[in-house]
Design an enzyme around this catalytic site. Structure first.
Site, PDB file in Angstrom:
ATOM      1  N   LYS B  83       0.861  -1.189   0.000  1.00 38.16           N
ATOM      2  CA  LYS B  83       0.000   0.000   0.000  1.00 38.16           C
ATOM      3  C   LYS B  83       0.894   1.235   0.000  1.00 38.16           C
ATOM      4  O   LYS B  83       1.894   1.267   0.742  1.00 38.16           O
ATOM      5  CB  LYS B  83      -0.881  -0.043   1.245  1.00 38.16           C
ATOM      6  CG  LYS B  83      -1.910   1.060   1.353  1.00 38.16           C
ATOM      7  CD  LYS B  83      -2.766   0.848   2.597  1.00 38.16           C
ATOM      8  CE  LYS B  83      -3.901   1.836   2.695  1.00 38.16           C
ATOM      9  NZ  LYS B  83      -4.771   1.593   3.855  1.00 38.16           N
ATOM     10  N   SER B 158      -9.558   1.370   2.964  1.00 34.68           N
ATOM     11  CA  SER B 158      -8.734   2.186   2.106  1.00 34.68           C
ATOM     12  C   SER B 158      -7.685   1.407   1.306  1.00 34.68           C
ATOM     13  O   SER B 158      -7.132   1.939   0.351  1.00 34.68           O
ATOM     14  CB  SER B 158      -8.023   3.259   2.927  1.00 34.68           C
ATOM     15  OG  SER B 158      -7.163   2.668   3.892  1.00 34.68           O
ATOM     16  N   SER B 182      -9.776  -1.071   7.007  1.00 28.97           N
ATOM     17  CA  SER B 182      -9.177  -0.872   5.678  1.00 28.97           C
ATOM     18  C   SER B 182      -8.387  -2.050   5.120  1.00 28.97           C
ATOM     19  O   SER B 182      -8.025  -2.037   3.943  1.00 28.97           O
ATOM     20  CB  SER B 182      -8.276   0.361   5.693  1.00 28.97           C
ATOM     21  OG  SER B 182      -9.054   1.513   5.813  1.00 28.97           O
TER      22      SER B 182
END
Lengths: 72, 472
Positions: B83, B158, B182
């Protein structure tokens, strides 16, 4: 729910942070969100929070201080 | 020699075995992934940065080391992606934002440093909801990330790029972060495994914060075994993160016995309402399979959980606003509208509410721990709905009839409670629903007992069998 207005949050943001909202819709939306948070916060008393410590540990503070000293 | 589809079909555990036995080459597997990214990522937008040259060089080095008898472990030569909230020395790290569009850190996040040391090959940095502050991954700066099972649907966030990349076979394993769900939300919406370990189990050093006291870093993978292998590498104390735990890290893969005998699963009553037909059906099927596999299942009430998402949002908004306040003063127009709104709300959250929300966390954890005296693990759906449609212009996603979806009620209500309590929680798909989208179950354990969560999830995964792949 707490009745906050767009004008109130605009004024608070300006005085506290020198911050301007993009438009009225944004201020209105934030007034709604903060109002809802206020209402929920009052309801938390129902959990019986008296005497409970918040999870801010002194060991973490000591360790951070130690880390700062070693890195400086 | 395996063909490209076959190369991409191997999970980390299989790649490890084949690399070590020199039946497969890290270079050919890395090339297969890079080719796949080249073919598909324009429509999926899972990646922000692809590090093809560095990946090939690392894969070559891994191949040579393994050939020389220096196998470093199960991630040696395995292509992974991070990420883009995780610092990588010398590589663009945007946080999914315009504000950090040119930011290049001069050190590695601990999570990447540990994977790097384990020999992993970095394919690139993955798309996310801007600054991890949202659950759609409709990123106005770096592109709308899409769900591999249906390109008109959100992947969740996310860590949407991390979930989409796993399911679309654009990486063998990925790292996500989880402040209110997330890791587990994209795992649930995309159909893969997402593991949020206990708070403090995995170092957060070098991972941009959303809310320090709720942030977790963890694996998003194809299988539970892969999550166990990855967690074994990234978990453990880190002197650079003073909040990281000194609890010993067990061999998580060794816990995967496939046995459910004696396991008692507590279904959280407060998370059984408001489910879509698809989720209700998928969840019931999973419970039947768990029972058939030998687990005892019963309902358990956690009444305080109803307050968890408001506690989480209060803390999240306030801590995020404190971190972003300098940029909010000078560069507010560079944030996406939804993220800016959350930060504005955080700026105006009274300190009293923040401290009270923090104080309430122990009450919620006490209730969950009480339930875990009677049950081995707790379980609930990972969300009330399957992945909703991408909203217009990055606005709220759309549900049945085109109405905006309230993600707090439909999603965060299911995931955020375990950020508040800090318990380990894992999302694993139960199958593909009638609408063609994945449905997931969430398994929750005692603090620092990730091994039991992984054991139950792995046993369930064996009972469930493989999922149909998305058609891309």
């Amino acid at each position: 729910m707490a009745q906050l207005t767009a004008a109130t949050v605009r004024s608070l943001a300006l005085e506290l942070f020198d911050y301007q909202f993009a438009d009225d819709a944004a201020a209105d939306s934030v007034a709604h969100i903060v109002g809802a948070m206020a209402s929920y916060s009052r309801r938390l008393h129902a959990l019986g929070l008296a005497g409970l410590q918040p999870p801010f540990g002194y060991p973490a503070m000591l360790a951070e201080a130690d880390r700062i000293r070693h890195n400086s | 020699m395996a063909n490209t589809a076959e190369l991409l079909s191997f999970d980390v555990a299989t790649l490890a075995t084949k690399f070590r036995a020199r039946e497969l080459s890290p270079v050919e597997v890395t090339n297969a992934y890079l080719e796949r990214i080249d073919q598909l990522d324009e429509k999926l937008r899972a990646y922000i940065t692809v590090t093809a040259d560095e990946a090939r060089a690392t894969a070559r080095r891994a191949e040579n080391e393994i050939a020389a008898g220096h196998w470093r472990g199960p991630f040696h030569g395995v292509p992974v992606a991070l990420k883009d909230l995780c610092y990588t020395r010398g590589l663009l790290t945007t946080g999914g934002s315009k504000i950090l569009a040119k930011f290049v850190p001069d050190f590695d996040s601990t999570v990447w440093a540990r994977l790097h040391t384990a020999g992993a090959v970095l394919l690139g940095k993955l798309n996310l909801h801007e600054f991890a502050c949202g659950a759609t991954n409709s990123n106005s700066h770096w592109g709308i990330c899409r769900n591999p099972y249906n390109l008109e649907r959100i992947p969740g966030g996310s860590s949407g790029g991390s979930g989409a990349a796993i399911v679309a076979r654009l990486a063998a394993a990925t790292i996500g972060t989880d402040t209110g769900g997330s890791i587990r939300i994209p795992a649930a919406f995309c159909g893969c495994v997402g593991m949020k370990a206990t708070y403090s189990r995995v170092s957060r050093h070098g991972v941009m914060p959303l809310a320090d006291s709720l942030d977790h870093t963890g694996p998003i993978t194809r299988t539970v075994r892969d999550a166990a292998l990855m967690l074994s590498i990234i978990a453990g104390h880190d002197p650079a993160d003073v909040t990281s735990s000194r609890e010993p890290v067990p061999d998580y893969a060794a816990a995967l016995t496939g046995d459910l005998a004696g396991v008692r699963v507590g279904l959280i009553a407060q998370l059984m309402n408001g489910l879509s037909d698809e989720v209700a059906h998928g969840f019931s099927a999973a419970i039947r399979q768990l029972r058939a596999g030998g687990a005892e299942v019963a309902e358990v009430a956690l009444p305080s959980l109803e307050m968890a998402s408001s506690i989480a949002t209060n803390i999240m908004f306030a801590e995020a606003a404190e971190f972003h306040e300098p940029w909010m003063r000078t560069r507010a127009h560079e944030y996406g509208a939804d993220v800016r709104r959350s930060l504005e709300a955080g700026m105006l959250t009274p300190a009293i509410y923040y401290v009270r929300a923090q104080r309430a966390r122990a009450a919620l954890l006490a209730e969950a721990m009480g339930a875990l005296e009677k049950f081995t693990v707790l379980a609930a759906p990972a969300a009330a709905i399957t992945a909703p449609r991408i909203g217009p212009n990055g606005r709220a996603p759309l549900g049945q009839g085109g109405a905006p979806v309230d993600l707090l009620t439909a999603v965060l209500r299911f995931t955020a409670p375990f950020n508040v309590t800090g318990q380990p929680a894992l999302a694993i798909p139960t199958g593909i629903a009638a609408d063609g989208l994945p449905v997931s179950i969430q398994i929750v354990g005692k603090p620092f007992d990730e091994a039991t969560v992984l054991r139950v999830a792995d046993a369930y995964e064996r009972l469930r069998g493989p999922l149909p792949e998305p058609k891309l």
